[in-house]
Design an enzyme around this catalytic site. Structure first.
Site, mmCIF file in Angstrom:
data_model
loop_
_atom_site.group_PDB
_atom_site.id
_atom_site.type_symbol
_atom_site.label_atom_id
_atom_site.label_comp_id
_atom_site.label_asym_id
_atom_site.label_seq_id
_atom_site.Cartn_x
_atom_site.Cartn_y
_atom_site.Cartn_z
ATOM 1 N N GLU A 145 0.805 -1.269 0.005
ATOM 2 C CA GLU A 145 0.060 0.021 0.036
ATOM 3 C C GLU A 145 1.088 1.546 -0.153
ATOM 4 O OE1 GLU A 145 -4.061 -1.677 2.054
ATOM 5 O OE2 GLU A 145 -2.759 -0.333 3.144
ATOM 6 N N GLU A 298 -6.606 -7.896 -1.468
ATOM 7 C CA GLU A 298 -7.183 -7.805 -0.138
ATOM 8 C C GLU A 298 -8.448 -7.183 0.127
ATOM 9 O OE1 GLU A 298 -4.898 -5.400 3.029
ATOM 10 O OE2 GLU A 298 -2.944 -6.143 1.966
#
Length: 645
Positions: A145, A298
């Site tokens: 991320e 995710e």
């Protein structure tokens, strides 16, 4: 038979080895075939500078391989170990207010700090050299991320270098930044700092450029690790994109540098908005991928984080969200994380194996989903096509965030969501404003505040395309400077209108009975026709919604925020959408010889939906329509008619 990936983040370093055997047994029971390993394991892999402890990872990868489970092996550079921060306190991130953060969480680094980049390259190189040939590996996963911003002296120096490259000289920078305002003209590069906390408003173009800079700088950090891994391996390399107002990453541009576009997606509401956000996230990912594979890396298995509370997903909702991603092109379904942590900062984050263990409703649904996906594997590699596009531009979002607008209620993402909400039960593409739009029957342009070059859009309409432009579009150029002569400067001629003044409001009534919110405009017709008009306030009788013939196409304009403004443009553009009950999705994937219609009922009532073919799981023939039970779903295969010749 092609495969759909199924699994999620696996963190064996958090557990003793005896749990690993149980994990792998449960993974096999659940049908897991891919796990991401090592995302936050830097301190376990390199407990002191240059001293690597790979024994435990060797054992884990061997165990997974012997059980037929592939690995997405991560570089753990999103979470530097404590020894690194102690040795290099200058690499800790600095906030806009000048406060340097301390170690104690993840993302405690500045990507501009030389020591961090060197250490990150070191662990990435070591992992690549050791595991490139391991048979368990399916792909590489760089970092986690990307999105951490820093305002330190390293970042300042890198920002100046980026600005030199962009502008060439100070005269060009001063002109682009309008530094004559408030006497901010720069006489040397050394005078320029990041847009740190200051007495009043920061320069909007400086803030926009800082976002652009960080997108490029973080991409360079990713590419450094990617290229090191490619020295040892030919496997695909990716990183997981995270989405949010705080993220300084232009994902559409980053997508060109990854082998597989991977996204993390976490809806922020508990109601039907979660399904709408899921559809938007998947449509964005597919659009960023632009024909390349993409993967849901995710999601949360058990909950929806509304900020003040976690809302527990109802039975079947995890499956429906997962299928919505696969319907829109994802090559699989992954989660964070496999087993819920006993402690740590995200101990209450949901997982596939909850704290209560495998004898739970959630794990039973995990196992059911794992049994389902192989039966849908034939859709792998098929395409999702859309007749309607919504333009998406990260820089326009950033520009609106960086500017003191006439109304704080005007938000780019909210405008895009409002457009997509009218279309979310089917597939929608979200290309950039520079894209070739010729394949679409209708293009929606919601609050595209910054427009560098309007010609691709104008040419599309001139050639016969249909567009709907909403308020606060085409206002500024690439330097966040207002296009003069009346709004919306980039699109005045295209739309056949001229706006003199903005009128922010709470609410305004239109003659059609619809109610606008937040915004209205004093709009003059300059060739367009008024389709709806204001019925209240100082603008009563003035045009609110307009339509303009431009070349062979049609350009609509909506000057206030409306919930429903696409019905007539869709009809006139010839877009035929199935008649579905509210809350029911129909998305089609198409291959060379067959198409697959995904039907997902997010409501608590049965729904009759159009379908024709063979339902993949039941094997039943479907003719014309079928009934979906409340909360149910189906995937129907139909033959593709051969093209004439």
């Amino acid at each position: 038979m092609p495969e759909l990936w199924y699994g999620g983040d696996y963190n064996p370093e958090q557990w003793p080895p005896e749990v690993w055997a149980e994990d792998v047994a449960l993974m096999r029971e659940a049908g897991v075939n891919l796990v991401t390993v090592g995302v936050f394991a830097w301190s376990s892999l390199e407990p002191s500078p240059g001293r690597y402890e790979f024994g435990w990872l060797d054992e884990v990868l061997d165990l997974l391989h012997s059980n037929g489970i592939r690995v997405d092996l991560a570089t753990p550079t999103a979470s530097p170990p404590p020894w690194f921060s102690l040795a290099h306190p200058d690499a800790l991130p600095v906030r806009a207010d000048g406060v340097r953060l301390t170690h104690g969480s993840r993302d405690t680094y500045c990507a501009c700090a030389p020591a961090y980049r060197e250490a990150a390259a070191g662990i990435a190189r070591a992992l690549g050299e050791r595991y490139a040939g391991h048979p368990a590996l399916a792909m590489w996963h760089v970092h986690n991320e990307y999105g951490t911003v820093c305002y330190c002296s390293y970042a300042a120096a890198a920002f100046r270098r980026w600005l030199r490259e962009r502008y060439g000289d100070l005269d060009a920078l001063n002109a682009a930044w309008t530094t004559a305002f408030w006497g901010q003209g720069y006489g040397s590069w050394e005078e320029i700092e990041p847009p740190r906390a200051t007495q009043y408003l920061v320069n909007p173009t400086q803030a926009l450029d800082f976002r652009r800079f960080w997108s490029d700088e973080l991409l360079a950090a990713y590419c450094e690790q990617r290229d090191l891994l490619r020295e040892s391996s030919t496997l695909p390399v990716t990183t997981n994109f995270v989405f949010g107002a705080w993220v300084p990453v232009n994902h559409a541009r980053w997508a060109r540098e990854v082998d597989v576009v991977a996204i993390d997606h976490y809806p922020t509401v508990a109601g039907i908005g979660a399904e709408e956000q899921t559809a938007l996230g998947a449509d964005l990912a597919r659009s960023w991928a632009a024909g390349k594979p993409w993967l849901l890396m995710e999601q949360a298995g058990g909950g929806l984080n509304e900020g003040k509370r976690w809302h527990t997903k109802e039975p079947g909702r995890m499956t429906r969200h997962s299928l919505a991603h696969v319907a829109r092109g994802s090559q699989g379904v992954l989660f964070f994380q496999w087993r819920a942590s006993r402690g740590g900062s995200e101990m209450w984050h949901s997982a596939l194996v909850p704290h209560a263990g495998s004898e739970t409703r959630r794990f039973r649904e995990v196992t059911s989903l794992g049994a389902l996906l192989p039966r849908l594997a034939e859709v792998s590699g098929s395409a999702v096509t859309a007749e309607v596009a919504i333009l998406w531009d990260a820089e326009s979002w950033w520009a609106m965030q960086a500017t003191h607008l006439p109304s704080s209620e005007m938000d780019y993402l909210a405008a895009v969501q409002a457009a997509h909400r009218q279309l979310w039960t089917g597939a929608v593409d979200l290309p950039g404003p520079e894209a070739d739009l010729s394949a679409y029957k209708l293009v929606v342009i919601p609050s595209l505040y910054l427009v560098a070059d309007p010609e691709p859009i104008i040419g599309y309409v001139e050639g016969g395309g249909h567009v709907v432009v909403t308020c606060l579009s085409g206002i500024v150029d690439e330097n966040a400077q207002v296009r003069l002569g009346g709004y919306p400067g980039a699109f005045r001629e295209l739309l056949g209108i001229r706006v003199e003044e903005f009128h922010p409001v709470d609410e305004v009534l239109l003659e059609s009975g619809r109610r606008g919110r937040a915004w209205s405009e004093h709009l003059e017709l300059a060739g367009a026709e008024g389709v709806d008009h204001y019925a209240s306030g100082v603008l009563a009788g003035s045009p609110a919604v307009t339509r303009n013939q431009y070349g062979a196409g049609i350009a609509w304009y909506v000057s206030t925020q409306l919930d429903d403004y696409l019905a007539e443009p869709l009809r006139e553009a010839g877009v035929e959408r199935p008649d579905l009950p509210e809350g029911v999705e129909l998305v089609r994937r198409t291959g060379a010889d067959a198409s697959w219609t995904f039907l997902i009922n997010h409501t608590d009532a049965a729904a009759v939906v159009p379908a024709d073919g063979v339902e993949l799981v039941s094997g039943q023939e479907v003719a014309e329509s079928m009934e979906l039970p409340a909360g149910g779903w189906a995937v129907v295969r139909s033959p593709v008619a051969p093209s004439g010749g």
